[in-house]
Design an enzyme around this catalytic site. Structure first.
Site, PDB file in Angstrom:
ATOM      1  CB  ALA A 587       0.121 -59.669  19.008  1.00 41.88           C
ATOM      2  CE  LYS A 588       6.722 -55.646  20.954  1.00 43.55           C
ATOM      3  NZ  LYS A 588       7.530 -56.809  21.313  1.00 43.55           N
ATOM      4  N   GLY A 589       1.531 -54.299  21.362  1.00 45.20           N
ATOM      5  CA  GLY A 589       0.721 -53.169  21.794  1.00 45.20           C
ATOM      6  C   GLY A 589       1.626 -51.990  22.104  1.00 45.20           C
TER       7      GLY A 589
END
Length: 1039
Positions: A587-589
C-alpha cells in the site's frame, strides 16, 4: 499562555456531547440583547468640530453644504463609535469628501443606484485597517470594491493570524442610507491587531479548563457581553477537544434574527470568512454584524448576525439557517471553490453541496480521464517494452499525452459550460450517499427537499442526456468521468456533519488496464483546501508509507499534480512486490500540498478524513453513520515515508482519540520507541540487515573475501541505510556520494573515519580531509571550479554529485540513497566503458527505485550480477509488519507495560522481541537470495535475476491470494502449526497463542497464515514447485 501555531496539532480529541439530530436540539435561544457593547466616544463632538473646520478649509465641498454632509456622516449613517474613536481627523475628513464626490458622480449619471463608495485606510505598521463601501444587503457583489474587500481581509489579516500575530475583525452595516436620494447602505470593516497581555490574568477555574478571560484581547473583553463570553467559552472548549469546526445557531427571542457562531483551530482553513458571505446570501439572508475573534490559545471564533432579506421569495429563516449551518461545515473543507458562483438563490448558481461535488469531480477527472486512448494502445502492442529504446519512446509519448490531453483549465471550462448537467450528476450522487431522513428529525433539510423536488434520472437516461449535450468528444469524456466517479464511490464523509477534508473510498475497477495492469484492492481519494491525496492498497490487509510530495515552484507543482496518482500507483505496486513474505500486501499514500501549504496540516487532515471512513460515526451532529456500500470493516496501516517520519506518533494518538481502541497501536509504524513502543529501523539496522544478506550471499557463492572488494555507495553516513552499510561492512570503499557532496579515494577511504561519521550520523562533508591519500578528494555541492588530483576541473559541485555514481569503477555498487530513477535507460550506457565492460560487477540495490527496470535488464545483459530493490531492502517492511503484529496482539495495558520504555530504557520483552525481528529479517532475506540464485543457475543465466525476482514476488502474491481464499486455514492443526512458527516466540511465550489468535482480526490471521505458507513453500521448492511438492509441504504444517 501563547502557543506557537505550528507546534500544536490542528485537530484534537472530539467532543463527547450527544445531541439529538432534530432542528430543535441544534437551536439555542438567547435574549434580544447586543452581543457586544460599543463604548461611547466622549470626544466625538469635539472631533466633529475639527473635521468640519478641516473640510471647510479644503474648499472641495461648497461651504454652505459642509455642515450638512458632516452631520449626515456623524448622525444619520449609523456608523458606530468604534470608527470615530479609532480614526484621525484627517482620515475622517478624507472619507467624508470621498463620499460627497461619489454622490456628485452618481448624480451626473442620473442613476442613484450607480453610487459607489470605496473608502479604506490600511495602517502601514500593521496595526490594522478600516474599509467602508456600499453594500446591497443579501447580495454578493461581483464588481466594485465590495467584490474583493472580504477576500482581501482574509488574505491580508485573518488567514495569516497566529497566536503571536493575530487580527480581530468587527464589521456592521450602517443603519441609515448614504443620502436622501440613494438607498444604498454602507458596510464598515474594522480590523485591529490583537494585543494579548504578556502576563494574562490568573484563571478562576478549578476544573483545569481554559478560562476565556486569560486568552482574550483586552478590547474584546471590554466590548463583549457576559452572554457572549459564556457562548464563546463553551465553543472554545469544544474546539479544543474536537476536530474541524464547531458550529452553533442561536435564536434571538422575539426576533427573526439568528446568530451563527463558528469556532475552529487558528490556521485550520483559509478564505473562510469571505466564503461564508456567499453561503448565506445563497439562502437570501443578510448580516447586520459580523465578528472574528482570535484567542492566544490558537482558537478562532466567527459570529454572524443573520436576518432574512425583506421581500425575498425564500424559505423561512427557521429552515434556511440549518442549511447554512450544515453547509458551513462543507465550506470549511473547501472555501476557495471556483464552482460556487456568487449570487442569491438557485438562479445564482450552485449551492455549496453541488459546488463542492463539482470540485471533487474536477479533481477526479484530472487524474482519471482516459488520457492515453486507442492510439497509445496500438503503439504499445507494436513496440517491445523490454527493448530500452522502445520503452523510452513509450514513456515520452505517455508523458506528452498526460500533459496535453486534459488540462485542469479545459476540464473546468466543461464544468462551467454545463451547470444543469452537473446538478443532475450531483443528484445522481446524492440519491445514493445522502443519509436517510429519519422520523427523529423534526424537519428534512433544504438540501434534502431540493433532492426530492428534482426528478432523478436513471444512469441510462443521465448518460443519454450527457451524450446529447456534449459538444465534442472532449466534453463527453469529462462529463462521463463524473458518472464513473458516482458509480465507484463506496462511501464518503461528504455528508458528515463535521470534517476537515473530503474523503472517498473508491472501487478501483474503473482504472483502465492499459495504464494500470494490476488492479488495486482498494483506493481512497482525499481532497482538502490545501492539498489532495490518494491511498492505494493491493490487498485487504496491506501496509505502506505515507509520502508528502513537495513542489519547489508552480511548474513543479503542475507536474506533481498530473503524476500524483501514477506515482502513488507505482510506489504501492513496488511495495506489493516487496511485501511478498509478510501478511500485509503493498500500500502507499501520497499527499500533494498546494504551494505554501503547511505539510503537517495537510497530513493531519488527510489522516482524519480517512479515519472518518474507517470508524462508524456514533455521535449525532458531529460524527454520524455514513452510507456504506462496501459493507465490511476496513483497517489501514500507515508507515513513515518522505516528509512524514515525525508524524507517525500523532497519527496513532489521533486514531486512539477518535475511538480506534483495538487498532490505534498498529495504525502506524515508525512510532517513537520510547513513548509509543515503535521499532525504529535505523537504530536496529533493520533494512540494512536484509541488504547485507545479499552482499554476503554474493561473497559466499563466488568465494570472495570482503576486505578485497572495492565498493561505491550512494547515501552517506548521515542516513539510515548509508550509516548502517558502513557500520556492517568491512570492504575497501572507494567512494561515498550523499546530499552534501562526493567523497572518493581510489586507495580506499579511511574506515575508522567513515565509522566515526556513521556513528555521529553526519554527511561526508564532515570527513577529515587529512585522512585522504594523495589521490583522494572531497567535492561539496556548493563548490565550483575545483581541481581533482587527476587534474580534471569540476565546474559545478551539484552537477558533479548528481552524476558521480556513473563515473566510478568498483567491484560492488550499493545504492543506499538518492533520487528514484538515478540510473535509467537514458544514462545507463555510461556505466559501460569503451571496451564494453561494466563499471560494477555486482549491484545490490538498497535504495527504492534507484535503477529503472529497463536499466536493470540492460546491465544484467552485460553480465552484471544485480539484485533489485524489492528483494534486497525488505528488512524494513518485515520489521514494520512485526511492529503491527505486536500492536494487534497486545492489549492497551500490555502494550504500555512491555513496548513503551520506562525511564528511557526498553523492557526485557521489547529487547527480546527486537531480536526475534532481526532473526526473521535475516532468515527471509537469505532464503530469497538462495531461491533467486538457484533459479538463475537452473536456467543457466537465460533469465535475468531482476525478472526472477519479479516472478518470485508475483508467484508469492498469487499463491498467498489463493491460500487466503482456500479452506486450508480452517484446518485447525495446520493453522496452529503455522501460527506457532509465524508469530515471534517472545510474543507467544508472554501472551499465549490462544490469546493472540483471539485478538487478531480473522482477515489478518488469514493473511499471516497464507503469507508464511506461500513464502516458505516457494523459498524451499522454487518458483516451479509442483502440486505434489505442495502436498508434501502441507502435510508438515501441523508438525
Amino acid at each position: 499562555m501563547s502557543t506557537p501555531a505550528d507546534s500544536t496539532p490542528h485537530l484534537g480529541v472530539p467532543g463527547q456531547q450527544s445531541t439529538n439530530n432534530s432542528s430543535e436540539s441544534l437551536l439555542h435561544r438567547i435574549k434580544d440583547a447586543p452581543g457586544y457593547s460599543t463604548p461611547v466616544f466622549k470626544g466625538k463632538e469635539e472631533q466633529r468640530a475639527k473635521v468640519q473646520a478641516l473640510i471647510a478649509s479644503k474648499g472641495f465641498i461648497p461651504r454652505e453644504l459642509v455642515a450638512n454632509e458632516v452631520n449626515w456622516f456623524y448622525t444619520y449613517l449609523g456608523i458606530d463609535d468604534t470608527y470615530f474613536s479609532s480614526e484621525s481627523v484627517d482620515v475622517i475628513s478624507d472619507h467624508i469628501i470621498a463620499l460627497y464626490g461619489a454622490k456628485v458622480l452618481a448624480y451626473t449619471k442620473h442613476d442613484p443606484s450607480k453610487l459607489v463608495i470605496d473608502l479604506e485606510t490600511i495602517d502601514p505598521s500593521g496595526k490594522g485597517a478600516t474599509f467602508i463601501h456600499t453594500s446591497p444587503p443579501g447580495k454578493t457583489t461581483t464588481e466594485g470594491p465590495g467584490s474583493t474587500c472580504e477576500s482581501r481581509i482574509d488574505a491580508l489579516y485573518l488567514d495569516k493570524s497566529t497566536p503571536e500575530n493575530a487580527y480581530r475583525l468587527e464589521t456592521y452595516r450602517s443603519q441609515g442610507s448614504v443620502s436622501k436620494t440613494a438607498s444604498q447602505q454602507l458596510r464598515c470593516y474594522f480590523v485591529s491587531k490583537c494585543n494579548f497581555p504578556k502576563n494574562p490574568p490568573a484563571s478562576t477555574r478549578t476544573d483545569g479548563k481554559t478560562d476565556i478571560r486569560t486568552v482574550s484581547d483586552p478590547v474584546f473583553l471590554e466590548k463583549a457581553s457576559e452572554n457572549t463570553l459564556e457562548i464563546y467559552q463553551n465553543i472554545m472548549w469544544q474546539v479544543e477537544r474536537r476536530y474541524g469546526p464547531v458550529i452553533e445557531v442561536f435564536e434571538v427571542e422575539g426576533s427573526r434574527e439568528r446568530r451563527l457562531v463558528i469556532g475552529y483551530k487558528m490556521g485550520g482553513t483559509t478564505k473562510f470568512f469571505s466564503a461564508l458571505s456567499n453561503l448565506y446570501h445563497f439562502y437570501y439572508l443578510y448580516s447586520t454584524r459580523k465578528y472574528v475573534e482570535q484567542f492566544s490559545n490558537g482558537v478562532t471564533i466567527i459570529s454572524l448576525y443573520l436576518n432574512p432579506l425583506p421581500g425575498a421569495n425564500a424559505p423561512p429563516i427557521e429552515h434556511s439557517i440549518f442549511q447554512v449551518m450544515k453547509e458551513a461545515s462543507l465550506l470549511y473543507t473547501l472555501p476557495d471553490n471556483p464552482f460556487f458562483y456568487a449570487g442569491s438563490g438557485q438562479e445564482g448558481g450552485h449551492a455549496v453541496q453541488e459546488a463542492v461535488y463539482a470540485y471533487c469531480g474536477w479533481v477526479f477527472a484530472q487524474h482519471f480521464c482516459n488520457r492515453l486512448g486507442s492510439a497509445y494502445l496500438n503503439l504499445k502492442n507494436i513496440l517491445d517494452e523490454n527493448n530500452p529504446s522502445h520503452a523510452e519512446v513509450l514513456n515520452d509519448i505517455k508523458r506528452r499525452f498526460r500533459e496535453e490531453t486534459f488540462t485542469r483549465e479545459s476540464i473546468a471550462q466543461v464544468i462551467h459550460a454545463h451547470p444543469d448537467l452537473i446538478n443532475l450528476l450531483y443528484v445522481n450522487f446524492a440519491m445514493v450517499h445522502y443519509p436517510q431522513v429519519t422520523e427523529a428529525q423534526l424537519m428534512p433539510t433544504l438540501s434534502y427537499q431540493r433532492l426530492r423536488t428534482q426528478q432523478p434520472l436513471s444512469d441510462r437516461e443521465l448518460y443519454d442526456r450527457i451524450r446529447k449535450s456534449a459538444l465534442n468528444k472532449h466534453e463527453l469524456q469529462v462529463l462521463e468521468s463524473f458518472l464513473i466517479f458516482n458509480k465507484h464511490v463506496l462511501k464518503t464523509n461528504f455528508y458528515q456533519p463535521t470534517k476537515v477534508a473530503l474523503s472517498f473510498r473508491l472501487d478501483p475497477s474503473f482504472l483502465p488496464e492499459v495504464e494500470y495492469p494490476k488492479k488495486p484492492f482498494g483506493m481512497f481519494l482525499v481532497i482538502g483546501n490545501e492539498f489532495r491525496g490518494f491511498h492505494i492498497r493491493f490487498r485487504d490487509v496491506a501496509r505502506g508509507g505515507i509520502r508528502i510530495v513537495m513542489s519547489r515552484n508552480r511548474e513543479t507543482y503542475s507536474i506533481n499534480q498530473r503524476m500524483l496518482f501514477d506515482e502513488n500507483y507505482g510506489l504501492a505496486s513496488t511495495q506489493n512486490l516487496k511485501n511478498k513474505d509478510i501478511p500485509e500486501g503493498g500500500a502507499k499514500g501520497t499527499i500533494l500540498p498546494a504551494l505554501g501549504a503547511p505539510p503537517r496540516l495537510c497530513f493531519e487532515k488527510y489522516v482524519d478524513a480517512i479515519i472518518d471512513l474507517l470508524i462508524p460515526g456514533q455521535t449525532p451532529g458531529i460524527k454520524e453513520k455514513l452510507v456504506d456500500l462496501y459493507g465490511k470493516p476496513e483497517m489501514l496501516f500507515f508507515g513513515p515515508d518522505e516528509g512524514t517520519a515525525d508524524m507517525m506518533d500523532w497519527a496513532a494518538l489521533h486514531a486512539r482519540a477518535r475511538g480506534a481502541d483495538t487498532w490505534w497501536k498498529s495504525f502506524t509504524t515508525g512510532k517513537s520507541a520510547e513513548t509509543l513502543g515503535g521499532v525504529p529501523h535505523d537504530t536496529y539496522g533493520m533494512t540494512s540487515l536484509s541488504i547485507r544478506q545479499y552482499v554476503l550471499g554474493i561473497y559466499k557463492q563466488l568465494g570472495l573475501r570482503e576486505k578485497d572488494i572495492t565498493k561505491v555507495q550512494t547515501g552517506g553516513p548521515d542516513g539510515d541505510l548509508g550509516s548502517n552499510e558502513i557500520l556492517l561492512s568491512n570492504d575497501k570503499t572507494i567512494a561515498v556520494i550523499d546530499g552534501s557532496g562526493v567523497l572518493a579515494d581510489p586507495n580506499g577511504l579511511n574506515r575508522e573515519e567513515l565509522i566515526r561519521l556513521a556513528k555521529k550520523r553526519v554527511p561526508v562533508s564532515h570527513f577529515d580531509r587529512s585522512k585522504l591519500s594523495k589521490d583522494g578528494y572531497l567535492v561539496l555541492v556548493e563548490d565550483q571550479d575545483v581541481q581533482l588530483p587527476s587534474g580534471e576541473v569540476i565546474l559545478d559541485g551539484t552537477d558533479f554529485r548528481n552524476s558521480a555514481h556513473l563515473r566510478f569503477k568498483a567491484d560492488l555498487f550499493v545504492p543506499c540513497g538518492g533520487r528514484p530513477e538515478a540510473v535509467n535507460i537514458s544514462n545507463v550506457a555510461a556505466l559501460i566503458d569503451a571496451e564494453g565492460k561494466p563499471h560494477y560487477k555486482y549491484i545490490v540495490e538498497g535504495a527504492n527505485l534507484f535503477i529503472t527496470q529497463q536499466a536493470r535488464l540492460y546491465l544484467e545483459k552485460r553480465k552484471v550480477i544485480l539484485f533489485k530493490d524489492s528483494s534486497t531492502n525488505k528488512g524494513g517492511v518485515t520489521s514494520s509488519s512485526l511492529e503491527v503484529l505486536a500492536g494487534l496482539s497486545l492489549s492497551s495495558d500490555e502494550y504500555t507495560e512491555w513496548m513503551i520504555f520506562k525511564d528511557g530504557k526498553p523492557s526485557e520483552f521489547y529487547q527480546s522481541y527486537v531480536k526475534d525481528i532481526q532473526q526473521k529479517i535475516t532468515e527471509n532475506a537469505a532464503a530469497e537470495f538462495h531461491c533467486i540464485w538457484k533459479e538463475h543457475a537452473r536456467l543457466q543465466g537465460s533469465k535475468p535475476r531482476t525478472l526472477i525476482s519479479d516472478e518470485l514476488s508475483s508467484k508469492l502474491n498469487n499463491l498467498q491470494a489463493e491460500l487466503e481464499a482456500s479452506d486450508l486455514f480452517d484446518d485447525e492443526p495446520s493453522k496452529r502449526g503455522v501460527m506457532t512458527r509465524a508469530i515471534p516466540k517472545t510474543l507467544i511465550d508472554k501472551v499465549g497463542l490462544d490469546t493472540v489468535l483471539k485478538r487478531l482480526p480473522e482477515s489478518y490471521q488469514r493473511a499471516l497464515f497464507s503469507s508464511w505458507v506461500a513464502s516458505h513453500f516457494i523459498y524451499k521448492y522454487g518458483v516451479n514447485g509442483s502440486s505434489v511438492d505442495f502436498f508434501h509441504f502441507a502435510r508438515e504444517l501441523a508438525a
